[in-house]
Write an enzyme that holds these catalytic residues in place. Sequence first.
Site, PDB file in Angstrom:
ATOM      1  N   ASP A  40     -43.682 -12.923  25.968  1.00 50.74           N
ATOM      2  CA  ASP A  40     -43.846 -14.277  25.409  1.00 50.74           C
ATOM      3  C   ASP A  40     -43.284 -14.534  23.876  1.00 50.74           C
ATOM      4  O   ASP A  40     -43.465 -15.403  23.601  1.00 50.74           O
ATOM      5  CB  ASP A  40     -45.363 -14.668  25.487  1.00 50.74           C
ATOM      6  CG  ASP A  40     -46.298 -13.785  24.424  1.00 50.74           C
ATOM      7  OD1 ASP A  40     -45.633 -12.950  23.873  1.00 50.74           O
ATOM      8  OD2 ASP A  40     -47.427 -13.947  24.379  1.00 50.74           O
ATOM      9  N   ASP A 172     -22.404 -23.951  -8.453  1.00 46.30           N
ATOM     10  CA  ASP A 172     -23.344 -24.949  -8.683  1.00 46.30           C
ATOM     11  C   ASP A 172     -24.115 -24.790  -9.880  1.00 46.30           C
ATOM     12  O   ASP A 172     -24.108 -23.477 -10.469  1.00 46.30           O
ATOM     13  CB  ASP A 172     -24.384 -25.417  -7.457  1.00 46.30           C
ATOM     14  CG  ASP A 172     -25.061 -24.229  -6.948  1.00 46.30           C
ATOM     15  OD1 ASP A 172     -25.366 -23.368  -7.859  1.00 46.30           O
ATOM     16  OD2 ASP A 172     -25.286 -24.293  -5.697  1.00 46.30           O
ATOM     17  N   LYS A 196     -22.849 -29.860  -7.873  1.00 41.60           N
ATOM     18  CA  LYS A 196     -22.830 -29.852  -6.296  1.00 41.60           C
ATOM     19  C   LYS A 196     -23.825 -30.900  -6.260  1.00 41.60           C
ATOM     20  O   LYS A 196     -25.082 -30.798  -6.939  1.00 41.60           O
ATOM     21  CB  LYS A 196     -23.045 -28.364  -6.001  1.00 41.60           C
ATOM     22  CG  LYS A 196     -23.402 -28.482  -4.329  1.00 41.60           C
ATOM     23  CD  LYS A 196     -23.259 -27.097  -3.919  1.00 41.60           C
ATOM     24  CE  LYS A 196     -24.807 -26.672  -3.760  1.00 41.60           C
ATOM     25  NZ  LYS A 196     -25.022 -25.257  -2.974  1.00 41.60           N
TER      26      LYS A 196
END
Length: 283
Positions: A40, A172, A196
């Site tokens: 599962d 960035d 950015k």
Amino acid sequence: MPQHERIAIMSGNAHPSLAEKVAAYINRPLGNIEVSQFRDGESHVQILDDVRDSDLFLIQPTSPPVNQHLMELLVMIDAANRASAGRITAVLPYYGYARQEKKTQGREPISAKLVANLITVAGADRLLTIDLSAPAIEGFFDIPVDHLSAIPLLMQHVAALQLENVVVVAPDVGAVQRADRARQLLGGVPLAILFKDRPRPDEVEVQGMVGNVDGATVLLVDDLISTGRTLIAAAEMVVARGAERVLAVATHGVFAAGALEKLAASPIERIIITDSIPLSGPS
Ligand code: R5P
């Protein structure tokens, strides 16, 4: 028992080859552990060695599939605790969820903190990780954190390429500190910084740049590459500003689906990464 004999190293399913290399490097055998799944999907762990009082290192980057690898790690820590390991260090060369370290808008989770809580509650005594996107995540833990950086190693590699007229570029603002360290290790070459914006998750717009890359060999320095959009947008911007060559380094090569193809078609001529995450696809 001498300290080094108490050291045990075990791996989950995220990056067994890295664990093998680490064990070989310190001349210790890799410990025996079974990390499997029930039908599962539930994770199951059985530690096959006696780890009582050991100094146990569990190596498991929480790389994709992130949730499965994270759960495996938590179950490994729990099993180690119940087997009376003396000290448990969770070794996450790559810390998944690190980019969700703050809310960017209302009603969002701070998943990086939740992961820190889970690792601590599971019973880790210590965390070892490399180049967190946001270094402040270290403070999310009340257990000791060894936050290492691969930048010196990556810069050794770059230095051996003997590039000329290099400008290091932070793609960035969050990358500035890392990029600054990189440029210092390259002998104090200039630094440029891009701004950015992420209009939506996994989308990138570069708004502007501080610095001069005209005629330069640009070295983009980032912590990770996922979709590749940050680096591609950065490369396009520096080429538009006159860069002659573009190379990129990043610690973590996550490479989401389609990223390698897009990067191959971009102006970036070479990408240098570490093996913090197992590499798949074309090399
Ligand atoms: C934060 O934004 C990071 O430092 C990386 O620049 C970013 O996560 C890279 O992601 P992608 O490759 O999807 O643009």
